[in-house]
Design a protein around this motif. Structure first.
Motif, mmCIF file in Angstrom:
data_model
loop_
_atom_site.group_PDB
_atom_site.id
_atom_site.type_symbol
_atom_site.label_atom_id
_atom_site.label_comp_id
_atom_site.label_asym_id
_atom_site.label_seq_id
_atom_site.Cartn_x
_atom_site.Cartn_y
_atom_site.Cartn_z
ATOM 1 N N VAL A 56 0.839 -1.198 0.000
ATOM 2 C CA VAL A 56 0.000 0.000 0.000
ATOM 3 C C VAL A 56 0.876 1.251 0.000
ATOM 4 O O VAL A 56 0.592 2.217 -0.724
ATOM 5 N N ALA A 57 1.944 1.244 0.783
ATOM 6 C CA ALA A 57 2.833 2.399 0.836
ATOM 7 C C ALA A 57 3.460 2.680 -0.525
ATOM 8 O O ALA A 57 3.549 3.837 -0.944
ATOM 9 N N VAL A 58 3.874 1.633 -1.235
ATOM 10 C CA VAL A 58 4.469 1.813 -2.560
ATOM 11 C C VAL A 58 3.440 2.405 -3.525
ATOM 12 O O VAL A 58 3.740 3.354 -4.270
ATOM 13 N N VAL A 59 2.229 1.877 -3.516
ATOM 14 C CA VAL A 59 1.178 2.383 -4.412
ATOM 15 C C VAL A 59 0.851 3.836 -4.093
ATOM 16 O O VAL A 59 0.708 4.670 -4.999
ATOM 17 N N VAL A 60 0.751 4.178 -2.814
ATOM 18 C CA VAL A 60 0.420 5.546 -2.420
ATOM 19 C C VAL A 60 1.545 6.510 -2.802
ATOM 20 O O VAL A 60 1.286 7.607 -3.309
ATOM 21 N N VAL A 61 2.795 6.116 -2.591
ATOM 22 C CA VAL A 61 3.923 6.980 -2.960
ATOM 23 C C VAL A 61 3.956 7.204 -4.468
ATOM 24 O O VAL A 61 4.140 8.343 -4.930
#
Length: 75
Positions: A56-61
Protein backbone atom coordinates in the motif's frame (compact mmCIF):
# COMPACT_ATOMS: atom_id res chain seq x y z
CA UNK A 1 -8.01 15.13 -18.89
CA UNK A 2 -5.48 15.86 -16.17
CA UNK A 3 -8.26 16.67 -13.69
CA UNK A 4 -9.86 13.28 -14.33
CA UNK A 5 -6.52 11.55 -13.79
CA UNK A 6 -6.00 13.50 -10.57
CA UNK A 7 -9.46 12.47 -9.33
CA UNK A 8 -8.76 8.85 -10.26
CA UNK A 9 -5.48 8.93 -8.32
CA UNK A 10 -7.34 10.35 -5.29
CA UNK A 11 -9.74 7.40 -5.52
CA UNK A 12 -6.85 4.93 -5.78
CA UNK A 13 -5.13 6.40 -2.72
CA UNK A 14 -8.31 6.43 -0.65
CA UNK A 15 -9.28 2.91 -1.69
CA UNK A 16 -5.91 1.38 -0.89
CA UNK A 17 -5.74 3.06 2.51
CA UNK A 18 -9.31 2.01 3.32
CA UNK A 19 -8.71 -1.58 2.30
CA UNK A 20 -5.50 -1.64 4.34
CA UNK A 21 -7.30 -0.42 7.46
CA UNK A 22 -10.18 -2.86 7.01
CA UNK A 23 -7.88 -5.80 6.34
CA UNK A 24 -5.72 -4.95 9.35
CA UNK A 25 -8.75 -4.80 11.63
CA UNK A 26 -10.04 -8.11 10.27
CA UNK A 27 -6.66 -9.82 10.67
CA UNK A 28 -6.40 -8.62 14.27
CA UNK A 29 -9.95 -9.76 15.02
CA UNK A 30 -9.29 -13.15 13.41
CA UNK A 31 -6.12 -13.52 15.49
CA UNK A 32 -8.02 -12.79 18.70
CA UNK A 33 -10.81 -15.24 17.80
CA UNK A 34 -8.61 -18.08 16.42
CA UNK A 35 -5.15 -17.79 18.00
CA UNK A 36 -4.49 -21.51 17.57
CA UNK A 37 -4.41 -21.16 13.78
CA UNK A 38 -1.71 -18.50 14.00
CA UNK A 39 0.27 -20.44 16.64
CA UNK A 40 1.03 -23.18 14.09
CA UNK A 41 2.78 -20.76 11.74
CA UNK A 42 6.42 -19.90 12.29
CA UNK A 43 5.82 -16.29 11.25
CA UNK A 44 4.14 -13.80 13.58
CA UNK A 45 0.43 -13.18 13.03
CA UNK A 46 0.97 -9.58 11.96
CA UNK A 47 3.39 -10.31 9.10
CA UNK A 48 0.59 -10.25 6.51
CA UNK A 49 -0.38 -6.76 7.72
CA UNK A 50 3.21 -5.58 7.31
CA UNK A 51 3.57 -7.00 3.81
CA UNK A 52 0.27 -5.53 2.67
CA UNK A 53 1.20 -2.23 4.33
CA UNK A 54 4.42 -2.13 2.33
CA UNK A 55 2.51 -2.73 -0.91
CA UNK A 56 0.00 0.00 0.00
CA UNK A 57 2.83 2.40 0.84
CA UNK A 58 4.47 1.81 -2.56
CA UNK A 59 1.18 2.38 -4.41
CA UNK A 60 0.42 5.55 -2.42
CA UNK A 61 3.92 6.98 -2.96
CA UNK A 62 3.74 6.31 -6.71
CA UNK A 63 0.29 7.92 -6.81
CA UNK A 64 1.53 10.99 -4.96
CA UNK A 65 4.47 11.33 -7.35
CA UNK A 66 2.07 11.16 -10.27
CA UNK A 67 -0.15 13.77 -8.59
CA UNK A 68 2.86 16.10 -8.23
CA UNK A 69 3.68 15.69 -11.92
CA UNK A 70 0.06 16.42 -12.84
CA UNK A 71 0.02 19.49 -10.60
CA UNK A 72 3.11 20.88 -12.34
CA UNK A 73 1.61 20.29 -15.79
CA UNK A 74 -1.67 21.97 -14.80
CA UNK A 75 0.14 25.21 -13.86
Amino acid sequence: MLKKLNTFLNCIIGSFIGVFIARSIYTYWDYKVHPEIYAVSSAPWYISIQIFGLIVAVVVVISFIMKLIIRRKMK
